[in-house]
Design a protein around this motif. Sequence first.
Motif, PDB file in Angstrom:
ATOM      1  N   PRO A 153      39.559  42.953  27.150  1.00 37.08           N
ATOM      2  CA  PRO A 153      39.439  41.423  27.198  1.00 37.08           C
ATOM      3  C   PRO A 153      39.360  40.940  28.453  1.00 37.08           C
ATOM      4  O   PRO A 153      38.353  39.862  28.679  1.00 37.08           O
ATOM      5  CB  PRO A 153      40.579  40.875  26.188  1.00 37.08           C
ATOM      6  CG  PRO A 153      41.024  42.245  25.725  1.00 37.08           C
ATOM      7  CD  PRO A 153      40.848  43.499  26.582  1.00 37.08           C
ATOM      8  N   GLU A 154      39.938  41.127  29.340  1.00 41.50           N
ATOM      9  CA  GLU A 154      39.934  40.720  30.736  1.00 41.50           C
ATOM     10  C   GLU A 154      38.601  40.875  31.397  1.00 41.50           C
ATOM     11  O   GLU A 154      37.871  39.894  31.932  1.00 41.50           O
ATOM     12  CB  GLU A 154      40.972  41.332  31.659  1.00 41.50           C
ATOM     13  CG  GLU A 154      41.203  40.882  33.054  1.00 41.50           C
ATOM     14  CD  GLU A 154      42.269  41.570  33.935  1.00 41.50           C
ATOM     15  OE1 GLU A 154      42.513  42.477  33.315  1.00 41.50           O
ATOM     16  OE2 GLU A 154      42.211  41.355  35.307  1.00 41.50           O
ATOM     17  N   ARG A 155      38.094  42.022  31.255  1.00 37.39           N
ATOM     18  CA  ARG A 155      36.650  42.390  31.831  1.00 37.39           C
ATOM     19  C   ARG A 155      35.381  41.773  31.045  1.00 37.39           C
ATOM     20  O   ARG A 155      34.808  40.926  31.695  1.00 37.39           O
ATOM     21  CB  ARG A 155      36.447  44.113  31.602  1.00 37.39           C
ATOM     22  CG  ARG A 155      36.996  44.671  32.880  1.00 37.39           C
ATOM     23  CD  ARG A 155      36.580  46.327  32.686  1.00 37.39           C
ATOM     24  NE  ARG A 155      37.023  46.779  31.762  1.00 37.39           N
ATOM     25  CZ  ARG A 155      37.973  47.660  31.456  1.00 37.39           C
ATOM     26  NH1 ARG A 155      38.890  47.728  32.472  1.00 37.39           N
ATOM     27  NH2 ARG A 155      38.274  48.260  30.422  1.00 37.39           N
ATOM     28  N   ALA A 156      35.713  41.718  29.885  1.00 37.08           N
ATOM     29  CA  ALA A 156      34.770  40.882  28.843  1.00 37.08           C
ATOM     30  C   ALA A 156      34.599  39.357  29.228  1.00 37.08           C
ATOM     31  O   ALA A 156      33.862  38.634  29.586  1.00 37.08           O
ATOM     32  CB  ALA A 156      35.070  40.977  27.490  1.00 37.08           C
ATOM     33  N   GLY A 179      33.151  38.865  32.665  1.00 39.84           N
ATOM     34  CA  GLY A 179      31.542  38.909  32.364  1.00 39.84           C
ATOM     35  C   GLY A 179      31.000  37.687  31.796  1.00 39.84           C
ATOM     36  O   GLY A 179      29.976  37.384  32.399  1.00 39.84           O
ATOM     37  N   GLU A 180      31.764  37.056  30.960  1.00 41.52           N
ATOM     38  CA  GLU A 180      31.052  35.961  30.343  1.00 41.52           C
ATOM     39  C   GLU A 180      31.107  34.744  31.365  1.00 41.52           C
ATOM     40  O   GLU A 180      30.133  33.936  31.411  1.00 41.52           O
ATOM     41  CB  GLU A 180      32.189  35.507  29.236  1.00 41.52           C
ATOM     42  CG  GLU A 180      32.122  36.183  27.958  1.00 41.52           C
ATOM     43  CD  GLU A 180      33.304  36.039  26.993  1.00 41.52           C
ATOM     44  OE1 GLU A 180      33.965  34.876  27.010  1.00 41.52           O
ATOM     45  OE2 GLU A 180      33.729  36.926  26.462  1.00 41.52           O
ATOM     46  N   LEU A 181      32.336  34.547  32.020  1.00 41.35           N
ATOM     47  CA  LEU A 181      32.210  33.688  33.447  1.00 41.35           C
ATOM     48  C   LEU A 181      30.844  33.830  34.098  1.00 41.35           C
ATOM     49  O   LEU A 181      30.316  32.701  34.418  1.00 41.35           O
ATOM     50  CB  LEU A 181      33.633  33.678  33.973  1.00 41.35           C
ATOM     51  CG  LEU A 181      34.910  33.241  33.079  1.00 41.35           C
ATOM     52  CD1 LEU A 181      35.977  33.307  33.959  1.00 41.35           C
ATOM     53  CD2 LEU A 181      34.668  31.809  32.994  1.00 41.35           C
ATOM     54  N   ASP A 182      30.976  35.072  34.589  1.00 48.09           N
ATOM     55  CA  ASP A 182      29.832  35.244  35.471  1.00 48.09           C
ATOM     56  C   ASP A 182      28.399  35.132  34.956  1.00 48.09           C
ATOM     57  O   ASP A 182      27.719  34.202  35.662  1.00 48.09           O
ATOM     58  CB  ASP A 182      29.759  36.995  35.862  1.00 48.09           C
ATOM     59  CG  ASP A 182      30.982  37.080  36.813  1.00 48.09           C
ATOM     60  OD1 ASP A 182      31.647  36.355  37.445  1.00 48.09           O
ATOM     61  OD2 ASP A 182      31.290  38.381  37.222  1.00 48.09           O
ATOM     62  N   ALA A 183      28.210  35.398  33.706  1.00 48.56           N
ATOM     63  CA  ALA A 183      27.140  35.072  33.153  1.00 48.56           C
ATOM     64  C   ALA A 183      26.634  33.443  33.104  1.00 48.56           C
ATOM     65  O   ALA A 183      25.356  33.388  33.287  1.00 48.56           O
ATOM     66  CB  ALA A 183      26.832  35.683  31.578  1.00 48.56           C
ATOM     67  N   ARG A 184      27.538  32.850  32.795  1.00 48.11           N
ATOM     68  CA  ARG A 184      27.484  31.617  32.966  1.00 48.11           C
ATOM     69  C   ARG A 184      27.716  30.856  34.104  1.00 48.11           C
ATOM     70  O   ARG A 184      27.819  29.396  34.363  1.00 48.11           O
ATOM     71  CB  ARG A 184      28.190  30.991  31.644  1.00 48.11           C
ATOM     72  CG  ARG A 184      27.698  31.246  30.310  1.00 48.11           C
ATOM     73  CD  ARG A 184      29.187  31.105  29.283  1.00 48.11           C
ATOM     74  NE  ARG A 184      29.455  29.775  29.101  1.00 48.11           N
ATOM     75  CZ  ARG A 184      30.479  29.728  28.633  1.00 48.11           C
ATOM     76  NH1 ARG A 184      31.432  30.334  28.059  1.00 48.11           N
ATOM     77  NH2 ARG A 184      30.965  28.185  28.347  1.00 48.11           N
ATOM     78  N   SER A 185      27.965  31.486  35.180  1.00 46.44           N
ATOM     79  CA  SER A 185      28.030  31.001  36.536  1.00 46.44           C
ATOM     80  C   SER A 185      29.586  30.103  36.503  1.00 46.44           C
ATOM     81  O   SER A 185      29.145  28.964  37.268  1.00 46.44           O
ATOM     82  CB  SER A 185      26.751  30.325  37.222  1.00 46.44           C
ATOM     83  OG  SER A 185      25.854  31.350  37.388  1.00 46.44           O
ATOM     84  N   ILE A 186      30.336  30.460  35.887  1.00 43.22           N
ATOM     85  CA  ILE A 186      31.457  29.302  35.955  1.00 43.22           C
ATOM     86  C   ILE A 186      32.517  29.866  36.948  1.00 43.22           C
ATOM     87  O   ILE A 186      32.882  30.960  36.930  1.00 43.22           O
ATOM     88  CB  ILE A 186      32.258  29.372  34.349  1.00 43.22           C
ATOM     89  CG1 ILE A 186      31.098  28.750  33.399  1.00 43.22           C
ATOM     90  CG2 ILE A 186      33.512  28.502  34.550  1.00 43.22           C
ATOM     91  CD1 ILE A 186      31.566  28.849  31.842  1.00 43.22           C
ATOM     92  N   LYS A 187      32.761  28.894  37.807  1.00 46.28           N
ATOM     93  CA  LYS A 187      33.876  28.833  38.891  1.00 46.28           C
ATOM     94  C   LYS A 187      35.234  28.210  38.333  1.00 46.28           C
ATOM     95  O   LYS A 187      35.052  27.188  37.661  1.00 46.28           O
ATOM     96  CB  LYS A 187      33.482  28.678  40.106  1.00 46.28           C
ATOM     97  CG  LYS A 187      32.145  29.492  40.563  1.00 46.28           C
ATOM     98  CD  LYS A 187      32.725  30.736  41.153  1.00 46.28           C
ATOM     99  CE  LYS A 187      31.679  31.632  41.950  1.00 46.28           C
ATOM    100  NZ  LYS A 187      32.006  32.858  42.212  1.00 46.28           N
ATOM    101  N   ALA A 188      36.256  28.550  38.962  1.00 48.68           N
ATOM    102  CA  ALA A 188      37.507  27.778  38.890  1.00 48.68           C
ATOM    103  C   ALA A 188      37.263  26.463  39.335  1.00 48.68           C
ATOM    104  O   ALA A 188      36.576  26.417  40.314  1.00 48.68           O
ATOM    105  CB  ALA A 188      38.709  28.434  39.344  1.00 48.68           C
ATOM    106  N   SER A 189      37.995  25.207  38.834  1.00 54.96           N
ATOM    107  CA  SER A 189      37.707  24.194  39.350  1.00 54.96           C
ATOM    108  C   SER A 189      38.710  23.126  38.780  1.00 54.96           C
ATOM    109  O   SER A 189      39.021  22.754  37.713  1.00 54.96           O
ATOM    110  CB  SER A 189      36.232  23.332  38.755  1.00 54.96           C
ATOM    111  OG  SER A 189      36.217  22.161  39.217  1.00 54.96           O
ATOM    112  N   THR A 233      42.614  31.416  33.133  1.00 52.33           N
ATOM    113  CA  THR A 233      42.277  32.711  32.454  1.00 52.33           C
ATOM    114  C   THR A 233      43.507  33.290  32.025  1.00 52.33           C
ATOM    115  O   THR A 233      43.372  33.931  31.032  1.00 52.33           O
ATOM    116  CB  THR A 233      41.911  33.697  33.916  1.00 52.33           C
ATOM    117  OG1 THR A 233      40.815  33.393  34.473  1.00 52.33           O
ATOM    118  CG2 THR A 233      41.956  35.192  33.595  1.00 52.33           C
ATOM    119  N   LEU A 234      44.769  33.049  32.382  1.00 54.44           N
ATOM    120  CA  LEU A 234      45.898  33.573  31.918  1.00 54.44           C
ATOM    121  C   LEU A 234      46.016  32.757  30.438  1.00 54.44           C
ATOM    122  O   LEU A 234      46.361  33.452  29.542  1.00 54.44           O
ATOM    123  CB  LEU A 234      47.086  33.390  32.558  1.00 54.44           C
ATOM    124  CG  LEU A 234      48.570  33.787  31.986  1.00 54.44           C
ATOM    125  CD1 LEU A 234      48.530  35.446  31.935  1.00 54.44           C
ATOM    126  CD2 LEU A 234      49.881  33.299  32.526  1.00 54.44           C
TER     127      LEU A 234
END
Length: 466
Positions: free
Chosen positions: A312-315, A318-328, A291-292
């Motif tokens: 930009p952080e919120r956006a 939002g993009e990560l949530d929409a694509r169900s992307i989690k840290a890995s 993220t950083l």
Amino acid sequence: MAQGDAAFQQCIAPDCGARYDVAEVRVACPACGGALDVAYDWNRTRPPRSLRAFEAEWARRSDPLRFSGVWRFWELLPFVPREQAVTIGEGQTLLQRADALADFVGLAPNNLHLQYEGLNPSGSFKDNGMAAAFAHAKLTGARRAACASTGNTSASLALYCSVTRLMKAVIFVGSGKIAYGKLSQALDYGALTVQIAGDFDDAMARVREVCVRLGTYLVNSVNPFRLEGQKTIMYRVLEGLHWEPPDWIVVPGGNLGNSSAFGKAFLELKELGLIDRVPRLAVINAAGADTLYELHEQRKVRWNGGRVDRSPERAYYGELDARSIKASTIASAIEIQRPVNLAKCLRALDACDGVVRRVTDQEILDAKAKVGACGMGCEPASAASVAGARLLRSESIIGPSDRVVCILTGHLLKDPTATVAYHSTDQEQFNEILAKRGVRRAAFANRAVAVRNELDDIIRAIQLYS
Ligand code: F0G
């Protein structure tokens, strides 16, 4: 005594700047929701005139508060009277020259140093911050403390609770998201361990709610007192370099507490006239938790005098949530997508002409094996600093004759699974743990040699391989 209104808590947002007493328990500004700093009226706290003055403290190390690598520098974090500080012997960590690793990074032999924070009592840098948080918690009379953790904060909290008996520990971890070395610490030290279905970011959101509901003392790095303790890592680096700032500090970035603390340390030392230049700061994300990197390097989010544009952080979230992307990432300590100290880290990057890079799990594990081979084993997240320095050197952002300090944040034994999988001859184990994360080869593996239990075979193997 430097306390009372000579030390206070202050909102970092310049348009707010609200102040609160040090004795209050806050993890955000009640007026605007911004992050809080611990701030000082240095005219009243009597800081030293020169950093060399701290050398005399070491001679008085029979006093546990002078022995502590945190409280030895009390004059630079005087938010409690020195006698009321809490220590379990943290911060006996050393800056070590790493000639054997310099070539791998691309530096001249004497230009690479490692600050080995794995030597702390719980095996990671967290103890620096925990000592300071406990000093504050004691001041407030807290009886129970909590954190969300990828493992090291929880190990540190559990240890400080069991040694000091000041508070009871409650820790939140994501199921399956914490390395065994760290989990075993929390369990053995007797912390109440709550495993929630989710990852660190879920646990972090939850623990904040729980702490509000139960009035529990939160020791994550949103607690500004934690960061005061972590400033001392930089003081010890300077001490190891005879008070001469290096050209670069390279640190892994997860929740961004360390990088924020380091920036604050240098800003204050500069303000106090104790150093004449600040090092550059490189914060290294894992590629699967970047993220950083995304916000700072791609979307150009900046500190901007404290008026950080959060859209930009919120956006991005939002993009990560929409694509169900989690840290890995294999570097589970920094498997964090929503760093709580983003604004403070941006301030640090601004103050230290900083850069952010991301490194793959392959690069992390290769660097980790190289660190281990030169005698200072670390866990995967820590090796991100060395992999990041190597990348910045290959980009010529770090110059060939720059003096570089990489922070090794946690001990090798924290995560034996990753280490053994890398060195393993067992393809299944390699696939299960590493290949699924994009790690293709173990170029620096030191394979165990399987031999029949026959003396001649064993002798032959030793002669063949050594
Ligand atoms: N390295 C190690 C070994 C860590 O445990 C952590 C963070 C970091 C680097 C990142 O530091 O958050 O200051 O940017 N571990 C936390 C934990 C999140 O819960 O133990 P940061």
